[in-house]
Enzyme design. Structure first.
Site, PDB file in Angstrom:
ATOM      1  CB  ALA A   1      47.817  35.873  42.559  1.00 32.48           C
TER       2      ALA A   1
ATOM      3  N   GLY B   1      45.466  33.130  46.292  1.00 29.48           N
ATOM      4  CA  GLY B   1      45.842  31.947  45.530  1.00 29.48           C
ATOM      5  C   GLY B   1      46.462  30.861  46.367  1.00 29.48           C
TER       6      GLY B   1
ATOM      7  CD  GLU C   1      41.709  31.398  44.889  1.00 26.66           C
ATOM      8  OE1 GLU C   1      40.618  31.754  44.405  1.00 26.66           O
ATOM      9  OE2 GLU C   1      42.802  31.935  44.587  1.00 26.66           O
TER      10      GLU C   1
ATOM     11  CD  GLU D   1      41.233  36.503  46.394  1.00 24.99           C
ATOM     12  OE1 GLU D   1      41.858  35.465  46.140  1.00 24.99           O
ATOM     13  OE2 GLU D   1      40.488  36.629  47.390  1.00 24.99           O
TER      14      GLU D   1
END
Length: 270
Positions: free
Chosen positions: A75, A120, A123, A143
């Site tokens: 992210a 991310g 993911e 994270e």
């Protein structure tokens, strides 16, 4: 095939494959809000053009990242620094929507992971149907190192890929694994020596997919996603219903005819 233009994505057709490259190499292809918006717009465009009325302009999608350092490093931490809790939830839900759209597309989606696929990025890769990796690929859900939890599906999909115990270890420690370990634990399907071989391997697989009935491929993909969370008996019932629907298609008629005649089938895509 006109899918529009995108600020952060390079989109090009290579034979029967649509190659989608996240193109922010200076930020290691991090999932900024604009990247998510572009991915959202792309998936909507593909939904409307592929598989409708027997139109199959592409038979598979390859998702990769620009450069050799990162597929998607994660992210966008800089953007997240100023987000409120409400904005953080909206950021999570919007990218979750992208991952669900990828899973629902009627053609297979292959992640071609070169370099880092963290948070991310991991993911996004797991939302694809399967993952190919170059030797330099690194995977992880780090994270916890930022005081966060996975927000784009990692807490769900990682366990589906590698099992609950290993998923817990990787998420709770934030540990990275290399391509060989990712292959061993079932996170990736194949490992290639370099990014060039990686992309070619993904394109070769799409070329193989192009010889199959696109309707059957789409039905198999949808069925497998549908039955995944179901008990065995309910899953078998859904499978029998899908099997029946296959008998209504022109692709089934052509495939069976060609097999009996010892010919290669020419599937109409209906």
């Amino acid at each position: 095939m006109d899918l529009g233009t995108f600020e952060t994505l390079l989109v090009e057709q290579a034979g029967d494959a649509l190659v989608v490259t996240v193109n922010r190499p200076s930020a290691m292809n991090a999932l900024a809000g604009q990247v998510i918006a572009d991915l959202e717009a792309l998936t909507v465009a593909v939904e409307t053009q592929v598989g409708s009325d027997g139109r199959w302009p592409v038979k598979g999608i390859v998702v990769t990242g620009a450069g050799e350092k990162a597929f998607v490093a994660g992210a966008d931490i800089v953007e997240m620094q100023t987000m409120s809790p409400d904005q953080g939830e909206a950021y999570s839900r919007r990218m979750q929507g992208v991952t669900r759209r990828l899973e629902a597309l009627p053609v297979p989606v292959i992640a071609a992971v070169n370099g880092f696929a963290l948070g991310g990025g991991c993911e996004l890769a797991m939302a694809c149907d399967w993952i190919y990796a170059s030797r330099n690929a690194r995977f992880g859900q780090p994270e916890v190192n930022l005081g966060l939890v996975p927000g784009f599906g990692g807490s769900v999909r990682l366990a589906q890929r590698v099992g609950i115990a290993l998923a817990r270890e990787l998420i709770l420690t934030g540990r990275m694994i290399d391509a060989d370990e990712a292959l061993r634990v079932g996170l990736v399907n194949r490992v290639f020596d370099d990014p060039v071989a990686l992309l070619q391997g993904a394109l070769d697989t799409v070329a193989e997919l192009a010889t199959k009935s696109p309707v059957a491929v789409a039905s198999c993909k949808a069925l497998m996603g549908e039955v995944l969370p179901l008990p065995v008996v309910e899953g078998l019932d859904r499978e029998a219903q899908a099997f029946r629907r296959a008998f209504e298609t022109e692709d089934k008629a052509e495939g069976v005819r060609a097999f009996v005649a010892k010919e290669k089938p020419t599937f109409p895509g209906r």
